[in-house]
Scaffold this active site. Sequence first.
Site, mmCIF file in Angstrom:
data_model
loop_
_atom_site.group_PDB
_atom_site.id
_atom_site.type_symbol
_atom_site.label_atom_id
_atom_site.label_comp_id
_atom_site.label_asym_id
_atom_site.label_seq_id
_atom_site.Cartn_x
_atom_site.Cartn_y
_atom_site.Cartn_z
ATOM 1 N N LYS A 196 0.862 -1.184 0.000
ATOM 2 C CA LYS A 196 0.000 0.000 0.000
ATOM 3 C C LYS A 196 0.893 1.227 0.000
ATOM 4 C CE LYS A 196 -3.657 2.477 2.302
ATOM 5 N NZ LYS A 196 -4.713 2.475 3.318
ATOM 6 N N LYS A 249 -2.197 -1.651 -3.810
ATOM 7 C CA LYS A 249 -3.047 -0.460 -3.753
ATOM 8 C C LYS A 249 -2.189 0.795 -3.773
ATOM 9 C CE LYS A 249 -6.290 1.762 -0.647
ATOM 10 N NZ LYS A 249 -6.856 1.747 0.664
HETATM 11 C C1 PBG Z 1 -6.965 3.891 5.122
HETATM 12 C C2 PBG Z 1 -7.573 3.609 3.805
HETATM 13 C C3 PBG Z 1 -7.466 4.428 2.680
HETATM 14 C C4 PBG Z 1 -8.181 3.806 1.666
HETATM 15 C C5 PBG Z 1 -8.706 2.627 2.186
HETATM 16 N N1 PBG Z 1 -8.319 2.512 3.503
HETATM 17 C C6 PBG Z 1 -6.848 5.752 2.460
HETATM 18 C C7 PBG Z 1 -5.680 6.142 3.242
HETATM 19 O O1 PBG Z 1 -4.735 5.355 3.441
HETATM 20 O O2 PBG Z 1 -5.692 7.279 3.691
HETATM 21 C C8 PBG Z 1 -8.318 4.381 0.294
HETATM 22 C C9 PBG Z 1 -9.230 3.743 -0.671
HETATM 23 C C10 PBG Z 1 -9.502 4.578 -1.858
HETATM 24 O O3 PBG Z 1 -8.889 5.642 -2.086
HETATM 25 O O4 PBG Z 1 -10.392 4.180 -2.632
HETATM 26 N N2 PBG Z 1 -6.914 2.865 6.051
#
Ligand code: PBG
Length: 327
Positions: A196, A249
């Site tokens: 991520k 991601k």
């Molecule tokens: C945070 C989280 C995020 C997303 C899912 N869980 C964003 C972040 O790390 O601030 C993003 C998903 C998306 O942008 O569609 N736990």
Amino acid sequence: MNLTRRPRRNRKSEVIRNMVQENFVTVNDLIYPIFVLEGQNQALEITSMPGIYRYSTDRMLDEIAACVDLGVKAFAPFPVIAENKKDRFATESFNKEGLFPSFIAEVKKNFPDVVLMTDVAMDPYSSDGHDGIVDNGEILNDATLEILAKMALEQARAGADIIGPSDMMDGRVGFIREYLDKNGFQNVAIMSYTAKYASAFYGPFRDALDSAPKFGDKKTYQMNPANAREALLEAELDTLEGADYLMVKPGLPYLDIIKSLRDNSHLPIAAYNISGEYAMVKAAAANGWIDGEKAMAEVLLSFKRAGADIILTYFAKEFAQYLKKIS
Ligand code: PBG
């Protein structure tokens, strides 16, 4: 011209093109991320994600029924938590009677066959807007694991099928696995947000949950977009710790990472086609600059081509409607 090799022969007609097509996206590949609100009969569109609504549980059940009819049967819910319920320790995240466990139980009661992959991270519940406990500007790793495990357990008790830790704390997959097992939830799986990245494409999601960090950024826990080898290290650790699926991601800017995990792991690989990627396609389409439907189909196909088995996408319902239309 005397050419022996003419690849265009295999593109001659639609039937031939279909015959030699290497990759396909079906409704079976999709997980639909959804946003759940408190209350009754609530529907709030997310301005930066046209067509995507935050729904209260009652309305979301109707939405799930509509998706199931179209063949979309896996969902990744995220809760929208009121500001006055947020605190430093994300206490609301392990409240048995909280919005999220109640929602999970309600969905599983109405749709026992639907698969729920539930989010484990502090940010929707954190007054600091971070995925870990903040102490003097530092994000604590090991103390955060305790909260993540408690949150995962409440979700498992409520009926979650797959736990999705999206926080990027070190050791969380193993810690959650052990905690679930100790409490009798050996059959609840873990889809780790393995690679991520600290991405600029999360903006619309943070609008949806009102969860943007109150200070700083997430670079001490999310990965540097410049790094590829590091994703293999994360994949190795998550695998050793017991992850059942590995996820990459965002999706589109990281197709190389999806391919690399595919080539280096025997686990199913998921791609998260995130909020900013959805917003880009929608914005360009709204301006008449691209054909939104064709762009959607092409984007989803790119994940399969890169080697993903599963795609989390806000296009899930629209794509299912599109498949029905063209069949
Ligand atoms: C945070 C989280 C995020 C997303 C899912 N869980 C964003 C972040 O790390 O601030 C993003 C998903 C998306 O942008 O569609 N736990």
